[in-house]
Design a protein around this motif. Sequence first.
Motif, PDB file in Angstrom:
ATOM      1  N   LEU A  18       0.840  -1.202   0.000  1.00  0.00           N
ATOM      2  CA  LEU A  18       0.000   0.000   0.000  1.00  0.00           C
ATOM      3  C   LEU A  18       0.875   1.252   0.000  1.00  0.00           C
ATOM      4  N   SER A  19       0.273   2.343  -0.486  1.00  0.00           N
ATOM      5  CA  SER A  19       0.950   3.646  -0.358  1.00  0.00           C
ATOM      6  C   SER A  19       0.776   4.147   1.075  1.00  0.00           C
ATOM      7  N   VAL A  20       1.559   5.180   1.407  1.00  0.00           N
ATOM      8  CA  VAL A  20       1.450   5.759   2.768  1.00  0.00           C
ATOM      9  C   VAL A  20       0.051   6.284   2.996  1.00  0.00           C
ATOM     10  N   SER A  21      -0.502   6.942   2.040  1.00  0.00           N
ATOM     11  CA  SER A  21      -1.852   7.501   2.213  1.00  0.00           C
ATOM     12  C   SER A  21      -2.864   6.389   2.428  1.00  0.00           C
ATOM     13  N   MET A  24      -2.385   4.986   5.923  1.00  0.00           N
ATOM     14  CA  MET A  24      -2.921   5.890   6.937  1.00  0.00           C
ATOM     15  C   MET A  24      -4.438   5.880   6.913  1.00  0.00           C
ATOM     16  N   GLY A  25      -5.034   5.801   5.712  1.00  0.00           N
ATOM     17  CA  GLY A  25      -6.486   5.718   5.636  1.00  0.00           C
ATOM     18  C   GLY A  25      -7.006   4.452   6.275  1.00  0.00           C
ATOM     19  N   LEU A  26      -6.286   3.314   6.048  1.00  0.00           N
ATOM     20  CA  LEU A  26      -6.681   2.061   6.674  1.00  0.00           C
ATOM     21  C   LEU A  26      -6.627   2.176   8.191  1.00  0.00           C
ATOM     22  N   ALA A  27      -5.545   2.796   8.711  1.00  0.00           N
ATOM     23  CA  ALA A  27      -5.411   2.950  10.154  1.00  0.00           C
ATOM     24  C   ALA A  27      -6.474   3.902  10.702  1.00  0.00           C
TER      25      ALA A  27
END
Length: 486
Positions: A18-21, A24-27
């Motif tokens: 996954l990308s960082v974004s 972060m969205g998953l988290a």
Amino acid sequence: MADDAELAASEEKAEPALSVSAAMGLAKGALESIVVRLVGEVSELNDKPGYKAVYFTVKDEKASLPCMMWMSRYQAAGVQLAVGALVEMTGRFSLYAAKGRMNFDVFSVTLAGEGQLRLQVANLARELEAMGLMAPERKRPLPAYPQVIGIVTSPRGSVIHDMLRTLRRRYPLAKVLFAGVPVDGPGAADAMVDGLAKVVFAGAEMVLLGRGGGSFEDLMPFNDRRLARTIAACPVPVVTGIGHETDTTIADMVSDVRASTPTAAAEAVAPAREETDGRLVALGRSLHRAEERRLDGAARALERVEALSLFREPMRLFDAEALALDDLSDRLSRSLPAMLREDRHALSLLGAGLARMLPGLLTAPRGAVDADAGRLALRGGTLAERFDAAVADGRRRLRGVGERLPERFATALSVNAARLHDLSPLTVLARGYAIARGEGDAVVRSVAQTPPGSALTVTVADGEIDCTVNDTRRIEVAVEDWKEDR
């Protein structure tokens, strides 16, 4: 080995990276699905006007959590948050993806009672108030013009510079004693107690205790029991300037004067230069008027004294004594002749009585004297006979010694007689010399004693000649020649 194999198999089955974004969205989705209710103590608070949300931090003994609450929810809750307050909140965890920062999104908040720190401070305040340390009658007035001012604060930061600048501007005459101490963190309260003791021991007439603003936790050293008791027991007044106007600590409560800021504390102890100048001018005028009144009063008193008859006629001071002296003199002049007459009469009576008594008094002693004279004559003859032979022998020896005594001095006597004859003025005169005497029978030794016309008496071998000096001449004779001639 089995765990490694299972991990490798799971990685082969996992979805692509996954990308960082996306991560972060998953988290964020996972976190925001968790809604919890928690209790914590507010340690920081930021609710500046214009903000869309209230930001604060809650903590317990082991952890802290940043929180945010939208302003509409905060106002609807009707709770006034404050540092140190213990609150109960409902909300969910939220993640700010742009910064990777997690916080707690608060839905509702209620007060759970006083925070632990504020509760401790409140209990200590009540205890010290019960001991009378905060009583208004215990507060001491500040000296109007202190000579030595002590400052206890941090050596770093703007507080010490603000205080010194204020004192230098308003009251440059004061000497400042500075104790640099930490004002926050562990050990700060003990350091401030030591700093207070040192400036007081060094001669401070009052002490400034201050620091700048900060959180409630930052100001906790000023809520220390030992520091509060030290301030209350300080032998000189203590002025506190801690934090801002809204910050109040136990040190403020027990101090003699509480100022809103450190700068205000410095202004409270230092009179303004303009005020001092005005007071000095007013005192000078008052002193001038008082001296004028005193001098006027002294002048009037002097005039009254000068007008007294004693100073106009000073001899009247002795009037009574003069009258008494005249009276005594008159009485004495009258009484002396009478007393002399009485004494003369008494003396004549005593003389007559003595004349009558003396013959009778002398008759009895005369017989005793005659008897004693007879006995003395008899005994005297006997005594004379006893010593006649000794007296005759002594007379013979004395005569023999006397006849031989002149022989010892005959020669010396002849020599001295010859010398005396040579030195006799008569011998000198016989050789043809003369002695001249002037006024007062003084021997003339120089022509300066006989100016022309003076009278002289010249003594020669067979008489004296009276003559008058017609002229004088000085003869220079060498001393050596004169000695040879002599």
